[in-house]
Design an enzyme around this catalytic site. Sequence first.
Site, PDB file in Angstrom:
ATOM      1  N   SER A  70     108.376  88.897  45.422  1.00 62.40           N
ATOM      2  CA  SER A  70     108.973  89.689  44.349  1.00 62.40           C
ATOM      3  C   SER A  70     109.361  91.056  44.889  1.00 62.40           C
ATOM      4  O   SER A  70     108.734  91.563  45.829  1.00 62.40           O
ATOM      5  CB  SER A  70     107.975  89.863  43.198  1.00 62.40           C
ATOM      6  OG  SER A  70     108.424  90.846  42.278  1.00 62.40           O
TER       7      SER A  70
ATOM      8  N   TYR B   7      99.664  92.417  40.262  1.00 59.37           N
ATOM      9  CA  TYR B   7     100.668  91.382  40.525  1.00 59.37           C
ATOM     10  C   TYR B   7     101.497  91.749  41.755  1.00 59.37           C
ATOM     11  O   TYR B   7     101.738  90.904  42.635  1.00 59.37           O
ATOM     12  CB  TYR B   7     101.568  91.226  39.301  1.00 59.37           C
ATOM     13  CG  TYR B   7     102.812  90.409  39.548  1.00 59.37           C
ATOM     14  CD1 TYR B   7     102.762  89.025  39.604  1.00 59.37           C
ATOM     15  CD2 TYR B   7     104.049  91.045  39.723  1.00 59.37           C
ATOM     16  CE1 TYR B   7     103.909  88.276  39.842  1.00 59.37           C
ATOM     17  CE2 TYR B   7     105.197  90.306  39.953  1.00 59.37           C
ATOM     18  CZ  TYR B   7     105.125  88.928  40.017  1.00 59.37           C
ATOM     19  OH  TYR B   7     106.260  88.197  40.253  1.00 59.37           O
TER      20      TYR B   7
END
Length: 264
Positions: free
Chosen positions: A155, A169
Amino acid sequence: MTEIQRALPVFPDLKGKAVLITGASTGLGAAAAEGFGRSGARVAVHYNASRDKAEQVAERVRAAGGEAVLVGGDVTQRDAPAAILTATLKAFGGLDVLVNNAGGLVKRVPIGEYSDALYDAVLDLNVRHVVAFMHQAVPLMLAQGRGGSIINVSSIAARHGGAGGSVLYAAAKGFISTATHGWAKELAQTGIRVNAVSPGVIETPFHDRYSTPAQMTAMQATIPMGRLGVPDECVGTFLYLASAAASGYVTGQVVEVNGGQYMP
């Protein structure tokens, strides 16, 4: 079929290849599954709770010219990766491409509200199962003796640390990016290539669940292209990295797909 889908090339060397995509019932995984189908691949569409949506994805894979089977399982359970791989092998007799796509933010939490349960949940959903799939899939690919491609999903958050309560995350995705480099080095001479796709802000159920409209507007303002991405805009990168004909000399790379939001 969208204009993006129509414009995507077909990769002939992917025809008949056995592909497992985790988290393939929606979002990036679903788009990738359909893309592999258009190249004639055999796709194991993994899902957890969304069986109906996974069946719809499988139908689109078949309509596109590929084969598809459904493979269920909660990747946060320690025995799930082995069971998912076993089901894939039973259906296809082998594994050529593994896309470790399953993951999620869990929830946005500020530092002062962290808990052991949250930490474990983030790691289970984004790190532990990826390590388990690597641990079990790599020996299978080595035994087949025909190489393979492993594509992890990182990501843009791994680059900038996340924001708005998403630091854990982001750190988990940072693990995936770093491990991708290391796994690629370890396997470089075996014929198994390991790369990652690192999406920016893509309009998927991920953001429907975790991001407010105000947050989406703020993120869009940081993107040089001036808009959010859509899942189909990541598909070409997955197919390219899976195709030995197209990317046979590419390993250990984290490919950014983000509209210019981050330029390494």
